[in-house]
Scaffold this motif. Structure first.
Motif, mmCIF file in Angstrom:
data_model
loop_
_atom_site.group_PDB
_atom_site.id
_atom_site.type_symbol
_atom_site.label_atom_id
_atom_site.label_comp_id
_atom_site.label_asym_id
_atom_site.label_seq_id
_atom_site.Cartn_x
_atom_site.Cartn_y
_atom_site.Cartn_z
ATOM 1 N N CYS A 113 -10.221 5.065 8.752
ATOM 2 C CA CYS A 113 -9.596 4.745 10.037
ATOM 3 C C CYS A 113 -8.692 5.870 10.531
ATOM 4 O O CYS A 113 -8.069 5.741 11.588
ATOM 5 C CB CYS A 113 -8.832 3.431 9.956
ATOM 6 S SG CYS A 113 -7.315 3.514 8.978
ATOM 7 N N SER A 121 -4.513 4.690 10.405
ATOM 8 C CA SER A 121 -3.886 3.627 11.205
ATOM 9 C C SER A 121 -3.744 2.308 10.446
ATOM 10 O O SER A 121 -3.519 1.270 11.052
ATOM 11 C CB SER A 121 -4.678 3.410 12.495
ATOM 12 O OG SER A 121 -6.014 3.040 12.200
ATOM 13 N N MET A 141 -5.921 0.413 8.954
ATOM 14 C CA MET A 141 -6.893 -0.594 9.383
ATOM 15 C C MET A 141 -8.144 -0.653 8.498
ATOM 16 O O MET A 141 -9.093 -1.347 8.839
ATOM 17 C CB MET A 141 -7.323 -0.327 10.825
ATOM 18 C CG MET A 141 -6.181 -0.345 11.826
ATOM 19 S SD MET A 141 -5.022 -1.727 11.746
ATOM 20 C CE MET A 141 -6.009 -3.106 12.206
ATOM 21 N N CYS A 159 -1.861 6.241 3.722
ATOM 22 C CA CYS A 159 -1.602 6.629 5.112
ATOM 23 C C CYS A 159 -0.218 6.182 5.576
ATOM 24 O O CYS A 159 0.296 6.672 6.579
ATOM 25 C CB CYS A 159 -2.676 6.079 6.050
ATOM 26 S SG CYS A 159 -2.711 4.273 6.209
ATOM 27 N N GLN A 160 0.392 5.276 4.833
ATOM 28 C CA GLN A 160 1.700 4.749 5.212
ATOM 29 C C GLN A 160 2.848 5.404 4.442
ATOM 30 O O GLN A 160 4.003 5.035 4.613
ATOM 31 C CB GLN A 160 1.727 3.239 5.000
ATOM 32 C CG GLN A 160 0.697 2.492 5.837
ATOM 33 C CD GLN A 160 0.889 2.732 7.324
ATOM 34 O OE1 GLN A 160 1.907 2.357 7.897
ATOM 35 N NE2 GLN A 160 -0.081 3.377 7.964
#
Length: 107
Positions: free
Chosen positions: A40, A43, A45, A87-88
């Motif tokens: 993704c 994001s 997701m 990603c976070q």
């Protein structure tokens, strides 16, 4: 720069340097780390950037938000207490020496 060690499920390790403020997922992709897909694009997701954060660093990370928590319920590999979406995670000086384990599979 922040030093990060990626440990594969087979025990092999790769250490890379990442830029401050850049996501752990992007750092992995930029350095060709096998085991991080990031379908993704960061994001939160898809859960294809799932990692297990070494216990020494878990409490240094910001709390996970509801979206990340929900996506971690969709991971192919077993969710653990130390599971996060790479990603976070933004690299910072506090995360110098970060160690993460890669799940056996992301898909």
């Amino acid at each position: 720069m922040t030093s990060v060690t990626f440990r594969s499920h087979d025990g092999s390790t790769v250490q890379v340097n990442g830029e401050l403020g850049v996501s752990l997922m992007q750092t992995a992709l930029s350095n060709g780390i096998d085991g991080i897909v990031g379908e993704c694009g960061g994001s939160a997701m898809c859960a294809t950037c799932h990692v297990y954060v070494d216990e020494a660093f878990v409490n240094l990370l910001p709390p996970m938000n509801d979206v990340e928590n929900e996506m971690l319920e969709c991971t192919v590999s077993t969710r653990r207490a130390s599971s996060r979406l790479s990603c976070q995670i933004r690299l910072s000086r506090e995360l110098e020496g970060l160690v993460v384990e890669l799940p056996e599979t992301q898909a």
